[in-house]
Write a protein that holds these residues in place. Sequence first.
Motif, PDB file in Angstrom:
ATOM      1  N   ARG A  52       0.368  -1.238   0.088  1.00  0.00           N
ATOM      2  CA  ARG A  52      -0.107  -0.004  -0.257  1.00  0.00           C
ATOM      3  C   ARG A  52       1.236   1.314   0.256  1.00  0.00           C
ATOM      4  O   ARG A  52       1.664   1.255   0.634  1.00  0.00           O
ATOM      5  N   PRO A  53       0.576   2.792  -0.270  1.00  0.00           N
ATOM      6  CA  PRO A  53       1.252   3.774  -0.356  1.00  0.00           C
ATOM      7  C   PRO A  53       1.572   4.034   0.767  1.00  0.00           C
ATOM      8  O   PRO A  53       2.614   4.643   0.921  1.00  0.00           O
ATOM      9  N   GLU A  54       0.603   3.970   1.654  1.00  0.00           N
ATOM     10  CA  GLU A  54       0.617   4.284   3.333  1.00  0.00           C
ATOM     11  C   GLU A  54       2.186   3.392   3.766  1.00  0.00           C
ATOM     12  O   GLU A  54       1.724   2.062   3.946  1.00  0.00           O
ATOM     13  N   PRO A  55       3.102   3.861   4.914  1.00  0.00           N
ATOM     14  CA  PRO A  55       4.019   2.877   5.220  1.00  0.00           C
ATOM     15  C   PRO A  55       2.971   2.756   6.750  1.00  0.00           C
ATOM     16  O   PRO A  55       2.393   2.964   7.268  1.00  0.00           O
ATOM     17  N   CYS A  99       8.403   8.079  20.125  1.00  0.00           N
ATOM     18  CA  CYS A  99       9.153   7.966  19.408  1.00  0.00           C
ATOM     19  C   CYS A  99       8.893   7.630  18.115  1.00  0.00           C
ATOM     20  O   CYS A  99       8.056   8.039  17.173  1.00  0.00           O
ATOM     21  N   HIS A 100      10.083   7.956  17.118  1.00  0.00           N
ATOM     22  CA  HIS A 100      10.101   7.966  15.582  1.00  0.00           C
ATOM     23  C   HIS A 100      10.117   6.682  15.257  1.00  0.00           C
ATOM     24  O   HIS A 100       9.936   5.492  16.010  1.00  0.00           O
ATOM     25  N   PRO A 101      10.023   6.709  13.810  1.00  0.00           N
ATOM     26  CA  PRO A 101       9.620   7.773  13.128  1.00  0.00           C
ATOM     27  C   PRO A 101       8.124   8.147  12.876  1.00  0.00           C
ATOM     28  O   PRO A 101       7.267   7.286  12.988  1.00  0.00           O
ATOM     29  N   PHE A 102       7.584   9.252  12.795  1.00  0.00           N
ATOM     30  CA  PHE A 102       6.765   9.703  12.122  1.00  0.00           C
ATOM     31  C   PHE A 102       5.638   9.628  10.745  1.00  0.00           C
ATOM     32  O   PHE A 102       6.163   9.878  10.246  1.00  0.00           O
ATOM     33  N   ALA A 103       4.543   9.289  10.694  1.00  0.00           N
ATOM     34  CA  ALA A 103       3.752   8.958   9.516  1.00  0.00           C
ATOM     35  C   ALA A 103       2.748   9.960   9.288  1.00  0.00           C
ATOM     36  O   ALA A 103       1.949   9.776  10.125  1.00  0.00           O
ATOM     37  N   HIS A 104       2.913  10.684   7.946  1.00  0.00           N
ATOM     38  CA  HIS A 104       1.348  11.714   7.496  1.00  0.00           C
ATOM     39  C   HIS A 104       1.086  10.895   6.412  1.00  0.00           C
ATOM     40  O   HIS A 104       1.994  11.237   5.296  1.00  0.00           O
ATOM     41  N   GLY A 105      -0.053  10.497   5.849  1.00  0.00           N
ATOM     42  CA  GLY A 105      -0.053  10.344   4.927  1.00  0.00           C
ATOM     43  C   GLY A 105       0.702   8.858   4.279  1.00  0.00           C
ATOM     44  O   GLY A 105       0.794   8.096   4.853  1.00  0.00           O
ATOM     45  N   ARG A 106       1.597   8.749   2.734  1.00  0.00           N
ATOM     46  CA  ARG A 106       2.959   7.919   2.553  1.00  0.00           C
ATOM     47  C   ARG A 106       4.420   8.517   3.075  1.00  0.00           C
ATOM     48  O   ARG A 106       4.846   8.284   2.517  1.00  0.00           O
ATOM     49  N   HIS A 107       3.989   9.988   3.722  1.00  0.00           N
ATOM     50  CA  HIS A 107       5.404   9.955   4.074  1.00  0.00           C
ATOM     51  C   HIS A 107       5.953   9.594   5.280  1.00  0.00           C
ATOM     52  O   HIS A 107       4.961   9.486   6.099  1.00  0.00           O
ATOM     53  N   LEU A 108       7.317   9.297   6.121  1.00  0.00           N
ATOM     54  CA  LEU A 108       8.148   9.352   6.826  1.00  0.00           C
ATOM     55  C   LEU A 108       8.407  10.311   6.794  1.00  0.00           C
ATOM     56  O   LEU A 108       9.624  10.650   6.062  1.00  0.00           O
ATOM     57  N   PHE A 109       9.205  10.356   8.230  1.00  0.00           N
ATOM     58  CA  PHE A 109      10.126  10.882   8.739  1.00  0.00           C
ATOM     59  C   PHE A 109      11.165  10.751   9.672  1.00  0.00           C
ATOM     60  O   PHE A 109      10.188  10.390  10.783  1.00  0.00           O
TER      61      PHE A 109
END
Length: 263
Positions: A52-55, A99-109
């Motif tokens: 899927r596109p979201e992580p 705790c990291h990583p942070f997700a929003h939509g398809r992005h991970l940071f």
Amino acid sequence: MCRFLAYHGDPVYLDELVCAPTHSLVHQSLHAAEAQTETNGDGFGIGWYGDRPEPGLYRDVRPAWSDENLRSLSRQIRARTFFAHVRASTGTATTRANCHPFAHGRHLFMHNGQIGGYPRIRRRLEAMIPDGLYEARQGTTDSEALFLLALAHGLDRDPVAAMAASVSAARGLMREAEIDEPLRFTAVLTDGESLTAYRWACDGRPPSLYWRETGTGLAVVSEPIDGLRAGWAEVPKGGTLLARTGQPVRVVGPEETGLRAAA
């Protein structure tokens, strides 16, 4: 300071990079060599892209070295792009949401560093995040705040300019508050298809960042996971690594990113 690892390329099992190497990220959670603190035990997280596109995300407050679920999942999850992070808190609470990583939509940071004097500017920095994005805020860290602010500045369109604008906004608040502590920003961002890694700091002392292309893909790390610097390239201070589909990996300096004005 935290330690992290990012991978982008042909699908591999997470444990091949996160757990198995001599100086793996799990090993660094107890024995980091290039961080201010040797131990990074304030939680950990992994994020990965499947069909899927979201992580997907798995994060916990237990230290990485003592979490048997992390090792089990890493042996089973095979991904083309994934992040892993072990946390050493710079002041905010040890909670799963921090705790990291942070997700929003398809992005991970994920981020290694800090905004100096963050408690003094936190309220004003958060006020810059639009309501629609602020609803997604789960934790209290400066890292998540910078990520959401960068999304507001157009992270989808230009991840370098958007992050520079976010860092510049934080620096402006720091100057207004007469904060002398530095802002240090070594971080990685991905949408599952491209990857951007930043090594920035307003005092010229950003946390370490290395990269290497292997037979399967690109690895970006806080510290070489084999314990050897040979074969790894260091992202220079003020540098930004750009990995885009169909293009060679390149590292650009602050003169190409507009970072001088931002930091």
